[in-house]
Write an enzyme that holds these catalytic residues in place. Structure first.
Site, PDB file in Angstrom:
ATOM      1  CB  SER A 139      17.554  12.482  12.711  1.00 47.28           C
ATOM      2  OG  SER A 139      18.933  12.389  12.435  1.00 47.28           O
ATOM      3  CE1 TYR A 152      18.548  12.532  18.215  1.00 47.87           C
ATOM      4  CE2 TYR A 152      19.940  11.523  16.538  1.00 47.87           C
ATOM      5  CZ  TYR A 152      19.070  12.523  16.938  1.00 47.87           C
ATOM      6  OH  TYR A 152      18.715  13.512  16.047  1.00 47.87           O
TER       7      TYR A 152
END
Length: 256
Positions: A139, A152
């Site tokens: 990401s 995360y």
């Protein structure tokens, strides 16, 4: 004689389902895995409906410690070997680390980090035999700390670091390793993470199909990192060079 296949995790929806369609469109035999068997079957139906061979479906929870071994055993029994591995399974959570459920955050680490690592290491031998590769879905969050999504962001930083190191280590064996680092993508991920409307700027968003195409092309070209979209590339670049304290302050204000 074993047949080479592409194993895609988290393939029941979103980026995973689009990656399945892209790999199938380029002639790869597929094995799809995720927890939700009915959704996996629907993805397999769509691919078969385009005239491609029907993917093999393995419904399993990669959060369970025995899942990777069971996948390997089922593939071996079917005379299949992993040539390409796409580690797409993962999830995120919005909220301060101390306010979020500890068990769910640890489950995130287990899936985003442990399962991805185990699969990558478990199938390295067959990928080297077939001169294949690994596409790890990271990401843009990999490049920066994330107050409000601390665990995360940390898991995706691991995915990026691990992928870059494997890229170098496995190059001599003919195995390509690419970290795909998308920005916002409108999928089930946002709802699962508890993201409110407008959490990400719209101009940074890319479609799941575009991200899948960029990831596939980057893997086949042997790229180390793929960041879909100029805006996301600039965000990652700024995150790498901005003072860490300023970056933390900015991310913290954005979440508050």
């Amino acid at each position: 004689m074993t047949a080479p296949v592409t194993l895609i995790t988290g393939a029941s929806a979103g980026i995973g389902a689009e990656l399945a369609a892209v790999f199938a469109g380029h002639g790869h035999a597929l094995v799809l895995t995720a927890r939700r068997g009915a959704q996996l079957a629907a993805v397999a139906d769509l691919i078969e409906g385009t005239g491609q061979p029907r993917p093999r479906v393995i419904a399993t929870d990669l959060g369970q410690p025995e899942a990777a071994a069971e996948i390997e055993s089922e593939l071996r029994a079917a005379g299949l070997e992993v040539q390409y591995l796409v580690n797409n399974a993962g999830f995120g959570l919005v909220g301060n680390a101390l306010d979020s459920g500890r068990a769910e955050q640890l489950a995130m680490v287990n899936l985003n980090v442990r399962a991805l690592t185990e699969l990558s290491l478990r199938f390295t031998g067959s990928m080297a035999r077939h001169k294949g590769g690994i596409l790890n879905v990271a990401s843009v969050a990999s490049f920066m700390p994330g107050p409000g999504m601390a665990v995360y962001h940390a898991t995706k930083a691991y995915v990026l670091s691990f992928s870059e190191a494997l890229h170098q280590e496995l190059k001599s064996q003919g195995v390509r390793v690419t970290a795909l680092c998308p920005g916002p993508v409108e999928t089930e991920f946002q709802a699962r993470a508890g993201m409110p409307e407008g959490y990400f700027p719209k101009f940074m968003a890319r479609s799941a199909r575009r991200v899948a195409n960029d990831g596939y092309d980057g893997l086949m070209r042997g790229q180390r990192i793929v960041i879909p979209g100029f805006d996301n590339q600039m965000a990652a670049l700024l995150a790498r060079f901005a003072p860490r304290r300023a970056l933390l302050s900015f991310m913290g204000r954005r979440h508050s």
